[in-house]
Design a protein around this motif. Sequence first.
Motif, PDB file in Angstrom:
ATOM      1  N   TYR A  49      46.469 -78.221 -56.256  1.00 43.48           N
ATOM      2  CA  TYR A  49      46.523 -79.231 -55.214  1.00 43.48           C
ATOM      3  C   TYR A  49      47.621 -80.254 -55.426  1.00 43.48           C
ATOM      4  N   ASN A  87      46.581 -68.601 -52.738  1.00 43.29           N
ATOM      5  CA  ASN A  87      47.944 -68.918 -53.156  1.00 43.29           C
ATOM      6  C   ASN A  87      48.640 -67.718 -53.778  1.00 43.29           C
ATOM      7  N   PHE A 105      56.600 -69.502 -52.561  1.00 44.46           N
ATOM      8  CA  PHE A 105      55.160 -69.396 -52.696  1.00 44.46           C
ATOM      9  C   PHE A 105      54.487 -69.712 -51.376  1.00 44.46           C
ATOM     10  N   PHE A 126      52.675 -66.069 -55.064  1.00 42.41           N
ATOM     11  CA  PHE A 126      53.992 -66.484 -55.555  1.00 42.41           C
ATOM     12  C   PHE A 126      54.896 -65.281 -55.777  1.00 42.41           C
ATOM     13  N   ILE A 156      46.678 -66.969 -57.282  1.00 44.07           N
ATOM     14  CA  ILE A 156      45.773 -67.908 -57.952  1.00 44.07           C
ATOM     15  C   ILE A 156      44.851 -68.505 -56.896  1.00 44.07           C
ATOM     16  N   LEU A 167      58.418 -60.397 -59.834  1.00 47.17           N
ATOM     17  CA  LEU A 167      57.003 -60.489 -60.183  1.00 47.17           C
ATOM     18  C   LEU A 167      56.260 -61.286 -59.124  1.00 47.17           C
ATOM     19  N   THR A 184      42.690 -71.400 -54.994  1.00 42.96           N
ATOM     20  CA  THR A 184      42.835 -72.838 -54.808  1.00 42.96           C
ATOM     21  C   THR A 184      41.891 -73.581 -55.744  1.00 42.96           C
ATOM     22  N   GLY A 185      42.402 -74.658 -56.354  1.00 36.96           N
ATOM     23  CA  GLY A 185      41.586 -75.462 -57.255  1.00 36.96           C
ATOM     24  C   GLY A 185      41.653 -75.009 -58.692  1.00 36.96           C
ATOM     25  N   SER A 186      42.245 -73.871 -58.941  1.00 35.88           N
ATOM     26  CA  SER A 186      42.386 -73.399 -60.317  1.00 35.88           C
ATOM     27  C   SER A 186      43.501 -74.164 -61.020  1.00 35.88           C
ATOM     28  N   SER A 187      43.326 -74.385 -62.290  1.00 38.84           N
ATOM     29  CA  SER A 187      44.362 -75.106 -63.015  1.00 38.84           C
ATOM     30  C   SER A 187      45.351 -74.148 -63.673  1.00 38.84           C
ATOM     31  N   TYR A 188      46.037 -73.410 -62.847  1.00 36.39           N
ATOM     32  CA  TYR A 188      47.196 -72.627 -63.243  1.00 36.39           C
ATOM     33  C   TYR A 188      46.912 -71.333 -63.980  1.00 36.39           C
ATOM     34  N   GLU A 189      45.772 -70.707 -63.798  1.00 36.78           N
ATOM     35  CA  GLU A 189      45.572 -69.371 -64.341  1.00 36.78           C
ATOM     36  C   GLU A 189      46.045 -68.377 -63.301  1.00 36.78           C
ATOM     37  N   GLN A 190      47.332 -68.114 -63.285  1.00 34.45           N
ATOM     38  CA  GLN A 190      47.887 -67.183 -62.317  1.00 34.45           C
ATOM     39  C   GLN A 190      47.722 -65.747 -62.796  1.00 34.45           C
ATOM     40  N   TYR A 243      50.812 -68.209 -71.689  1.00 34.21           N
ATOM     41  CA  TYR A 243      50.820 -66.847 -71.172  1.00 34.21           C
ATOM     42  C   TYR A 243      51.470 -65.930 -72.194  1.00 34.21           C
ATOM     43  N   PHE A 246      49.254 -62.001 -62.490  1.00 31.03           N
ATOM     44  CA  PHE A 246      50.528 -61.378 -62.153  1.00 31.03           C
ATOM     45  C   PHE A 246      50.381 -59.881 -61.883  1.00 31.03           C
ATOM     46  N   GLY A 247      51.240 -59.393 -61.013  1.00 34.00           N
ATOM     47  CA  GLY A 247      51.370 -57.970 -60.815  1.00 34.00           C
ATOM     48  C   GLY A 247      52.247 -57.360 -61.907  1.00 34.00           C
TER      49      GLY A 247
END
Lengths: 113, 113
Positions: free
Chosen positions: B95, A31, A48, A33, A94, A90, A96-102, B36, A104-105
């Motif tokens: 998901y 994934n 995304f 964004f 992330i 930006l 797949t299956g992660s709970s939003y720990e993105q 974050y 970033f560049g």
Amino acid sequence: DVKVTQSSRYLVKRTGEKVFLECVQDMDHENMFWYRQDPGLGLRLIYFSYDVKMKEKGDIPEGYSVSREKKERFSLILESASTNQTSMYLCASIPTGSSYEQYFGPGTRLTVT
Amino acid sequence: LAKTTQPISMDSYEGQEVNITCSHNNIATNDYITWYQQFPSQGPRFIIQGYKTKVTNEVASLFIPADRKSSTLSLPRVSLSDTAVYYCLVGGTIYNQGGKLIFGQGTELSVKP
């Protein structure tokens, strides 16, 4: 460590030019964004992608398109740059299956004159 | 996705503990709470994530009351290098939330000597 890189830190383009912003991640994340960040508006999601050749519109897709030909690379395209697209862009990824720990560049500060 | 509300700015002094509270009244059962940190000219960086009660890592603690309608990020003994913008987000996994994160305006923390 996950690494997300963006092709340029600073970019100056003229109105009407076609602009490509490139993002590459090295951790095989499905994934990716693209956000833009403006003072007083926070980060807003442009597009995304869940997988290669897949894309979904975010909250502000107008004036932008994206390309995801390879898993590690997600490109943001400004078809005809305008001054109101001057912003910090930006990229994030992330797994797949992660709970939003993105991850970033560093961002690309684009100025359209 | 639940909307979050947090103070726009906070001031602190070196060595103090800083607590930033975020309100998220419409949090859903599946939502996680994620914080974050963003320094100037950099992309946001994941600090901590939790679902309920208390979570602690090497950087911060996250306190979540039983009703989960708010959360508090606690930074122990801040230093000048903790000066940054802190964002609170709520959402589920990649998901079931379409990968969309909503970043609010964040809290600008200024640590003074």
